[in-house]
Design a protein around this motif. Structure first.
Motif, short mmCIF file in Angstrom:
data_model
loop_
_atom_site.label_atom_id
_atom_site.label_comp_id
_atom_site.label_asym_id
_atom_site.label_seq_id
_atom_site.Cartn_x
_atom_site.Cartn_y
_atom_site.Cartn_z
N LEU A 132 42.10 -18.76 -20.24
CA LEU A 132 42.40 -18.47 -18.83
C LEU A 132 41.91 -17.08 -18.45
O LEU A 132 41.64 -16.79 -17.28
CB LEU A 132 43.90 -18.58 -18.56
N VAL A 133 41.80 -16.20 -19.44
CA VAL A 133 41.32 -14.84 -19.20
C VAL A 133 39.95 -14.87 -18.52
O VAL A 133 39.70 -14.10 -17.59
CB VAL A 133 41.24 -14.06 -20.54
N ALA A 134 39.08 -15.75 -18.98
CA ALA A 134 37.72 -15.82 -18.43
C ALA A 134 37.74 -16.23 -16.96
O ALA A 134 37.04 -15.65 -16.13
CB ALA A 134 36.89 -16.81 -19.24
N HIS A 135 38.53 -17.23 -16.64
CA HIS A 135 38.58 -17.72 -15.26
C HIS A 135 39.29 -16.74 -14.33
O HIS A 135 38.85 -16.52 -13.20
CB HIS A 135 39.29 -19.08 -15.22
N ALA A 136 40.38 -16.15 -14.80
CA ALA A 136 41.11 -15.19 -13.97
C ALA A 136 40.23 -13.98 -13.66
O ALA A 136 40.19 -13.49 -12.52
CB ALA A 136 42.39 -14.75 -14.67
N TYR A 137 39.51 -13.52 -14.66
CA TYR A 137 38.65 -12.34 -14.47
C TYR A 137 37.53 -12.61 -13.47
O TYR A 137 37.32 -11.85 -12.52
CB TYR A 137 38.07 -11.92 -15.82
N PRO A 177 41.31 -1.41 -4.15
CA PRO A 177 40.66 -2.41 -5.00
C PRO A 177 39.95 -1.80 -6.20
O PRO A 177 40.02 -2.35 -7.31
CB PRO A 177 39.66 -3.08 -4.04
N ASN A 178 39.28 -0.67 -6.02
CA ASN A 178 38.55 -0.07 -7.14
C ASN A 178 39.48 0.38 -8.26
O ASN A 178 39.22 0.15 -9.44
CB ASN A 178 37.71 1.11 -6.65
N ARG A 179 40.57 1.04 -7.88
CA ARG A 179 41.53 1.47 -8.91
C ARG A 179 42.19 0.28 -9.58
O ARG A 179 42.43 0.30 -10.81
CB ARG A 179 42.59 2.40 -8.29
N PHE A 180 42.49 -0.73 -8.79
CA PHE A 180 43.13 -1.90 -9.39
C PHE A 180 42.18 -2.60 -10.36
O PHE A 180 42.61 -3.05 -11.43
CB PHE A 180 43.58 -2.89 -8.30
N LYS A 181 40.91 -2.69 -10.01
CA LYS A 181 39.95 -3.31 -10.91
C LYS A 181 39.84 -2.53 -12.22
O LYS A 181 39.69 -3.13 -13.30
CB LYS A 181 38.59 -3.44 -10.23
N GLN A 182 39.93 -1.22 -12.13
CA GLN A 182 39.91 -0.41 -13.35
C GLN A 182 41.12 -0.72 -14.22
O GLN A 182 41.01 -0.85 -15.44
CB GLN A 182 39.88 1.07 -12.98
N LEU A 183 42.28 -0.83 -13.58
CA LEU A 183 43.50 -1.18 -14.31
C LEU A 183 43.38 -2.55 -14.94
O LEU A 183 43.73 -2.75 -16.12
CB LEU A 183 44.70 -1.15 -13.36
N TYR A 184 42.85 -3.50 -14.18
CA TYR A 184 42.72 -4.87 -14.67
C TYR A 184 41.80 -4.92 -15.89
O TYR A 184 42.13 -5.54 -16.90
CB TYR A 184 42.19 -5.76 -13.56
N ARG A 185 40.65 -4.25 -15.79
CA ARG A 185 39.73 -4.24 -16.92
C ARG A 185 40.36 -3.59 -18.15
O ARG A 185 40.18 -4.06 -19.27
CB ARG A 185 38.45 -3.49 -16.54
N SER A 186 41.09 -2.52 -17.91
CA SER A 186 41.74 -1.83 -19.03
C SER A 186 42.75 -2.75 -19.71
O SER A 186 42.81 -2.82 -20.95
CB SER A 186 42.45 -0.57 -18.52
N ARG A 187 43.53 -3.45 -18.92
CA ARG A 187 44.51 -4.40 -19.47
C ARG A 187 43.80 -5.52 -20.24
O ARG A 187 44.23 -5.92 -21.33
CB ARG A 187 45.35 -5.00 -18.34
N MET A 188 42.74 -6.04 -19.65
CA MET A 188 42.02 -7.14 -20.29
C MET A 188 41.38 -6.69 -21.60
O MET A 188 41.40 -7.41 -22.60
CB MET A 188 40.96 -7.70 -19.35
N ASN A 189 40.84 -5.48 -21.61
CA ASN A 189 40.20 -4.96 -22.81
C ASN A 189 41.21 -4.68 -23.94
O ASN A 189 40.82 -4.55 -25.10
CB ASN A 189 39.43 -3.69 -22.49
N SER A 190 42.47 -4.60 -23.58
CA SER A 190 43.51 -4.35 -24.58
C SER A 190 43.99 -5.63 -25.27
O SER A 190 44.73 -5.56 -26.26
CB SER A 190 44.71 -3.64 -23.95
N ILE A 191 43.58 -6.77 -24.76
CA ILE A 191 44.02 -8.05 -25.34
C ILE A 191 43.45 -8.20 -26.75
O ILE A 191 42.25 -8.00 -26.98
CB ILE A 191 43.57 -9.23 -24.46
N GLU A 192 44.30 -8.53 -27.68
CA GLU A 192 43.86 -8.70 -29.06
C GLU A 192 43.43 -10.15 -29.28
O GLU A 192 44.22 -11.07 -29.15
CB GLU A 192 44.99 -8.32 -30.02
N LEU A 193 42.16 -10.31 -29.62
CA LEU A 193 41.60 -11.63 -29.87
C LEU A 193 40.85 -11.61 -31.19
O LEU A 193 40.25 -10.60 -31.56
CB LEU A 193 40.62 -12.02 -28.76
#
Length: 276
Positions: A132-137, A177-193
Motif C-alpha cells: 500500500l506504501v507504493a499506491h499511497a505515495y 504542501p512542501n513541508r508536508f511532503k518532506q515529512l511524508y518522505r521522511s516517514r516513508m524512508n523510515s519504514i523497515e523493509l
C-alpha cells in the motif's frame, strides 16, 4: 522474481522515496505525454469528463482508504497514515453530491479498468499491506503537489463560479504542501523493509502507474469511438436534464461505462504532471 526485479532498479539510492522516483521515471514520461493529459492542461476538459473522473477517483480512493484504515497499525503503513490530512473520500463524496444530487450513490458507474484498480488495492490490503506504501505515495503526493493548480484549471475550463464541486483538489488540513511532503518522505524512508519487500514495493509503484496508463492505451486504440461516446453522453445528459437543476445525472447506458473507463486516465494527472 522479486529479487531479479529489484536488480533492475537503481541500487545506489538509499531512500525508498528516491528509489520509487527512479523506478517510475519512464512511467512519468509516458504519463506526461498522453494526449488526454495534454488536453487537460490546455483547459479542454468538459463537465461530462469531470463528472466521470469523480466517479473513478471515488472508487479508487475508497478502496485505498478502506485498506489504509484497516491496516493502520501495520508497521509499514502506520508511519504514513495521515487520515486527517490526506483522506479524499469525504471530499469526493461532497463533489459527487454537488454534481449528481443527494441520490448520487445510485448513479455512480464504475468501469472495468477502475474495478481492476480497486480490486488490486483490496487484494494487497489483505495479503501484502506493505505494498500500500507504493499506491499511497504515488497517489497522495501526486495529488498534493498539483491539487490547487489542477483545481484552478478545472474551475476555469468548466466556467465554475466557485470552488463547489472541486473539493478533491484541496487539502485544508495541510498548511504547507512542501513541508508536508518532506515529512511524508521522511516517514516513508523510515519504514523497515527486507530487500524482498522493498523490491516488491518498487515493482508495485510501477504497477500503480500502469493501472492508470492502460486507460491511455484504451483511448489510443478507440479514439474515434471514444469521441462519439463522449458526444452521445453529453447529448443524452442534456436531453434528460434540460428542465432540471444543474446537478446533472449521468445516464446509466453502456456507452457511459466506456467513457468513464476512458476518463479514469485523468486520475493520473496528479502523478504524471508533477514530480513526486
Amino acid at each position: 522474481m522479486l529479487n531479479d526485479c529489484f536488480l533492475c532498479f537503481p541500487s545506489g539510492l538509499s531512500d525508498l522515496s528516491e528509489q520509487i522516483k527512479a523506478a517510475t521515471k519512464d512511467n512519468h514520461v509516458r504519463a506526461e505525454n498522453t494526449q488526454l493529459m495534454l488536453s487537460y492542461q490546455k483547459g479542454e476538459i468538459t463537465l461530462v469528463q469531470y463528472k466521470v473522473l469523480l466517479c473513478s477517483l471515488y472508487e479508487i480512493y475508497r478502496a485505498l482508504e478502506d485498506e489504509m484504515d484497516r491496516n493502520a497499525s501495520h508497521p509499514a503503513v502506520a508511519p504514513i497514515y495521515f487520515p486527517q490530512e490526506l483522506s479524499r473520500v469525504e471530499s469526493l463524496e461532497s463533489d459527487l453530491e454537488h454534481f449528481f444530487g443527494s441520490e448520487w450513490r445510485k448513479r455512480v458507474i464504475v468501469p472495468a479498468a477502475t474495478q481492476r484498480y480497486g480490486q488490486r488495492l483490496r487484494q494487497i490490503g489483505r495479503e501484502n499491506p506493505e505494498l500500500l506504501v507504493a499506491h499511497a505515495y504515488t497517489r497522495y503526493l501526486g495529488d498534493l503537489s498539483g491539487g490547487q493548480v489542477l483545481g484552478k484549471i478545472t474551475q476555469k475550463s468548466l466556467g465554475l463560479s466557485s470552488k463547489e464541486g472541486l473539493s478533491f483538489f484541496y487539502f485544508p488540513s495541510v498548511s504547507s504542501p512542501n513541508r508536508f511532503k518532506q515529512l511524508y518522505r521522511s516517514r516513508m524512508n523510515s519504514i523497515e523493509l527486507t530487500e524482498k519487500e522493498k523490491a516488491a514495493v518498487l515493482e508495485e509503484a510501477v504497477q500503480a502507474f500502469e493501472l492508470n496508463i492502460q486507460v491511455r492505451d484504451l483511448r489510443m486504440n478507440f479514439s474515434v469511438q471514444s469521441q462519439n461516446a463522449a458526444n452521445a453522453v453529453a447529448t443524452e445528459t442534456a436531453d434528460q436534464h434540460k428542465d432540471r437543476s444543474p446537478a446533472a445525472v449521468l445516464p446509466s447506458s453502456p456507452i457511459v461505462q466506456f467513457t468513464v473507463g476512458l476518463c479514469v486516465a485523468l486520475a493520473t494527472i496528479g502523478v504524471g504532471m508533477y514530480a513526486l
